[in-house]
Design a protein around this motif. Structure first.
Motif, PDB file in Angstrom:
ATOM      1  N   VAL A   1       0.849  -1.189   0.000  1.00  0.00           N
ATOM      2  CA  VAL A   1       0.000   0.000   0.000  1.00  0.00           C
ATOM      3  C   VAL A   1       0.888   1.244   0.000  1.00  0.00           C
ATOM      4  O   VAL A   1       1.791   1.354   0.816  1.00  0.00           O
ATOM      5  N   LEU A   2       0.626   2.145  -0.914  1.00  0.00           N
ATOM      6  CA  LEU A   2       1.330   3.419  -0.922  1.00  0.00           C
ATOM      7  C   LEU A   2       0.570   4.364   0.000  1.00  0.00           C
ATOM      8  O   LEU A   2      -0.569   4.746  -0.307  1.00  0.00           O
ATOM      9  N   PRO A   3       1.147   4.725   1.159  1.00  0.00           N
ATOM     10  CA  PRO A   3       0.427   5.541   2.131  1.00  0.00           C
ATOM     11  C   PRO A   3      -0.104   6.844   1.538  1.00  0.00           C
ATOM     12  O   PRO A   3       0.616   7.572   0.864  1.00  0.00           O
ATOM     13  N   ASP A   4      -1.372   7.090   1.772  1.00  0.00           N
ATOM     14  CA  ASP A   4      -2.081   8.280   1.307  1.00  0.00           C
ATOM     15  C   ASP A   4      -2.122   8.403  -0.215  1.00  0.00           C
ATOM     16  O   ASP A   4      -2.483   9.453  -0.733  1.00  0.00           O
ATOM     17  N   VAL A   5      -1.761   7.332  -0.923  1.00  0.00           N
ATOM     18  CA  VAL A   5      -1.870   7.314  -2.383  1.00  0.00           C
ATOM     19  C   VAL A   5      -2.857   6.238  -2.803  1.00  0.00           C
ATOM     20  O   VAL A   5      -3.813   6.503  -3.522  1.00  0.00           O
ATOM     21  N   THR A   6      -2.629   5.001  -2.338  1.00  0.00           N
ATOM     22  CA  THR A   6      -3.548   3.900  -2.658  1.00  0.00           C
ATOM     23  C   THR A   6      -4.315   3.427  -1.435  1.00  0.00           C
ATOM     24  O   THR A   6      -5.176   2.569  -1.542  1.00  0.00           O
ATOM     25  N   GLY A   7      -3.980   3.952  -0.267  1.00  0.00           N
ATOM     26  CA  GLY A   7      -4.674   3.554   0.949  1.00  0.00           C
ATOM     27  C   GLY A   7      -4.054   4.181   2.180  1.00  0.00           C
ATOM     28  O   GLY A   7      -3.172   5.031   2.087  1.00  0.00           O
ATOM     29  N   LEU A   8      -4.517   3.730   3.326  1.00  0.00           N
ATOM     30  CA  LEU A   8      -4.039   4.249   4.609  1.00  0.00           C
ATOM     31  C   LEU A   8      -3.418   3.121   5.421  1.00  0.00           C
ATOM     32  O   LEU A   8      -3.962   2.021   5.474  1.00  0.00           O
ATOM     33  N   LEU A   9      -2.286   3.402   6.039  1.00  0.00           N
ATOM     34  CA  LEU A   9      -1.639   2.451   6.943  1.00  0.00           C
ATOM     35  C   LEU A   9      -1.839   2.932   8.374  1.00  0.00           C
ATOM     36  O   LEU A   9      -1.662   4.115   8.664  1.00  0.00           O
ATOM     37  N   ILE A  10      -2.222   2.012   9.246  1.00  0.00           N
ATOM     38  CA  ILE A  10      -2.426   2.350  10.654  1.00  0.00           C
ATOM     39  C   ILE A  10      -1.588   1.425  11.519  1.00  0.00           C
ATOM     40  O   ILE A  10      -1.155   0.366  11.075  1.00  0.00           O
ATOM     41  N   ALA A  11      -1.382   1.815  12.752  1.00  0.00           N
ATOM     42  CA  ALA A  11      -0.605   1.000  13.692  1.00  0.00           C
ATOM     43  C   ALA A  11      -1.370  -0.279  14.028  1.00  0.00           C
ATOM     44  O   ALA A  11      -2.584  -0.231  14.263  1.00  0.00           O
TER      45      ALA A  11
END
Length: 105
Positions: A31-41
């Motif tokens: 996942v590309l953060p803030d490009v294709t999705g969001l990563l969370i802890a």
């Protein structure tokens, strides 16, 4: 990342859907953060809620990420590779080369 890890993301990306996932091996590589999705802890329910609400409230950003996801996955993960990973996963061994798998034109 392992191709079997990518399969759920590539399916969503091809549909133009942004992903919310944990910042863990496989996910962070897919996942590309803030490009294709969001990563969370990992293990942070509040972060999941915040990410879901962010996408629900910001339709422009949601559509932008969804719009970026499809071309990105189509460029980087062709059907033959995804199919090879899926077959390899179920056979519990890698399938190389992916071109050896019959695939309708």
């Amino acid at each position: 990342p392992p191709r079997s890890t990518l399969f759920p993301y590539t399916t969503l990306f091809r549909s133009g859907v942004p992903v919310i996932t944990t910042d863990a091996t496989g996910s962070r590589d897919s996942v590309l953060p803030d490009v294709t999705g969001l990563l969370i802890a990992p293990g942070d329910p509040a972060a999941i809620s915040k990410a879901v609400l962010r996408l629900l409230r910001d339709s422009e950003h949601r559509h932008h990420m969804g719009g970026a996801a499809r071309p990105w996955v189509m460029k980087h993960y062709v059907d033959q590779h995804v199919l090879g990973a899926l077959v390899g996963f179920y056979l519990d061994k890698p399938v190389h080369p992916p071109e050896a798998i019959p695939f309708p034109d």
